[in-house]
Motif scaffolding. Sequence first.
Motif, PDB file in Angstrom:
ATOM      1  N   TRP A  75      25.880  -5.541  18.739  1.00 20.24           N
ATOM      2  CA  TRP A  75      26.358  -5.154  17.405  1.00 20.24           C
ATOM      3  C   TRP A  75      25.263  -5.299  16.351  1.00 20.24           C
ATOM      4  N   ALA A  76      24.447  -6.360  16.455  1.00 24.11           N
ATOM      5  CA  ALA A  76      23.404  -6.610  15.464  1.00 24.11           C
ATOM      6  C   ALA A  76      22.348  -5.509  15.501  1.00 24.11           C
ATOM      7  N   GLN A  96      18.047  -7.256  19.718  1.00 27.78           N
ATOM      8  CA  GLN A  96      17.317  -8.136  18.819  1.00 27.78           C
ATOM      9  C   GLN A  96      17.879  -9.540  18.887  1.00 27.78           C
ATOM     10  N   GLN A  97      17.037 -10.476  18.557  1.00 31.95           N
ATOM     11  CA  GLN A  97      17.428 -11.876  18.420  1.00 31.95           C
ATOM     12  C   GLN A  97      16.689 -12.406  17.188  1.00 31.95           C
ATOM     13  N   THR A 134      21.014  -2.773  12.413  1.00 25.38           N
ATOM     14  CA  THR A 134      19.632  -2.672  11.938  1.00 25.38           C
ATOM     15  C   THR A 134      18.877  -1.476  12.496  1.00 25.38           C
ATOM     16  N   ILE A 158      21.278 -14.788  15.315  1.00 27.58           N
ATOM     17  CA  ILE A 158      22.033 -13.535  15.294  1.00 27.58           C
ATOM     18  C   ILE A 158      21.480 -12.665  16.414  1.00 27.58           C
ATOM     19  N   GLU A 159      22.360 -12.278  17.306  1.00 28.55           N
ATOM     20  CA  GLU A 159      21.933 -11.452  18.432  1.00 28.55           C
ATOM     21  C   GLU A 159      23.130 -10.688  18.954  1.00 28.55           C
ATOM     22  N   SER A 216      14.903 -14.775   7.496  1.00 24.26           N
ATOM     23  CA  SER A 216      14.993 -14.399   8.905  1.00 24.26           C
ATOM     24  C   SER A 216      13.661 -14.569   9.604  1.00 24.26           C
TER      25      SER A 216
END
Length: 146
Positions: A39-40, A49-50, A44, A35-36, A68
Amino acid sequence: MGYLQDNVGMVVESLDEVISFFTEIGLKLEGKAIIEGEWAGRVTGLGSQQVEIAMMVTPDGHSRLEISRFLTPPVVADHRMAPVNALGYLRVMFAVDNLDELLPRLYQQGAKLVGEVVQYEDSYRLCYIRGPEGLLIGLAEPLGPK
């Protein structure tokens, strides 16, 4: 993968070790993904982020556990070894069929019993264990007719 469903999430260092442990409890790996993207980070509040995630599902298909591993940004705090009376999220609990059969298998994977296995009335046998990476996990074996 249907990730947008009710779930509990936890952050770990080793996805494979934690997946193996929860598989032993009876959960099944539903899938893994990275998830990267912008939008991510907006969701959060972490910015760029990745995150590598694994989604596990309980045998009845009603509950999911999202595990995660942050690739970026780095992890900033560690609450895994907090005692049972610490503020905040504490543990996740799973119903299991047979504690006496399951616990030795979990011990082989490094789990440690926190207190004792106790019986609550005629309803449950319960215990807390520390699993991989010190994660606190409750196990409850329902008693009576199945």
